[in-house]
Design a protein around this motif. Structure first.
Motif, short mmCIF file in Angstrom:
data_model
loop_
_atom_site.label_atom_id
_atom_site.label_comp_id
_atom_site.label_asym_id
_atom_site.label_seq_id
_atom_site.Cartn_x
_atom_site.Cartn_y
_atom_site.Cartn_z
N ILE A 51 0.96 -1.25 -0.09
CA ILE A 51 -0.09 -0.06 -0.13
C ILE A 51 0.98 1.27 0.10
CG2 ILE A 51 -0.32 -0.15 2.53
CD1 ILE A 51 -3.27 0.94 2.16
N GLY A 55 -2.52 5.27 -0.85
CA GLY A 55 -3.66 4.21 -0.42
C GLY A 55 -3.69 3.42 -1.66
N THR A 57 -3.27 0.01 -3.56
CA THR A 57 -3.17 -1.15 -2.93
C THR A 57 -2.59 -2.12 -4.17
OG1 THR A 57 -5.32 -1.84 -3.10
CG2 THR A 57 -4.44 -0.87 -0.91
N THR A 68 -6.94 -7.95 2.55
CA THR A 68 -7.04 -6.96 2.47
C THR A 68 -6.12 -6.19 3.31
OG1 THR A 68 -9.44 -6.83 2.03
CG2 THR A 68 -8.26 -4.62 2.58
N SER A 70 -4.46 -2.38 4.65
CA SER A 70 -5.03 -1.13 4.85
C SER A 70 -4.07 -0.46 5.92
CB SER A 70 -6.33 -1.20 5.56
OG SER A 70 -6.24 -1.75 6.85
#
Length: 120
Positions: A51, A55, A57, A68, A70
């Protein structure tokens, strides 16, 4: 000095979920890209997910649609939500960060790793 500390690993049954966290601390200007890698005995460390500071990815094909990545920039935290785990996901997972130390210096730092074991 910059420290990365992972947490959240453990033992889970196939089909289950885990959430890994990585906390960055120390003296630095900012954190650029952050990554999760994993490594099994005798194998090379492989990139799982990335990432950017903005932001964006990117995922390894093996985990797309299941994992996922983050981050919380204010808290200098990185996360990896892992769903639909299978035994092939068993590995030590490492956090990596590209850290801006000063106006011209960037360095790569690694955490100590956290074990994820998926039983069949």
């Amino acid at each position: 000095q910059v420290q990365l500390v992972e947490s959240g690993g453990g033992l889970v049954q196939a089909g289950g979920s885990l959430r890994l966290s990585c906390a960055a601390s120390g003296t630095f200007l900012s954190i650029n890209a952050m990554h999760w890698y994993r490594q099994t005995p005798g194998a090379q460390r492989e990139l799982v997910a990335s990432i950017t500071s903005g932001g964006i990815t990117n995922y390894a094909d093996a985990v797309k649609g299941r994992f996922t990545i983050s981050r919380d920039k204010d808290k200098n935290m990185l996360y990896l939500q892992m769903n639909s785990l299978n035994p092939e996901d068993t590995a030590v997972y490492y956090c990596n960060a590209i850290v801006r130390i000063d106006a011209t210096l960037y360095r790569s730092y690694w955490g100590q790793g956290t074990q994820v074991t998926v039983s069949s």
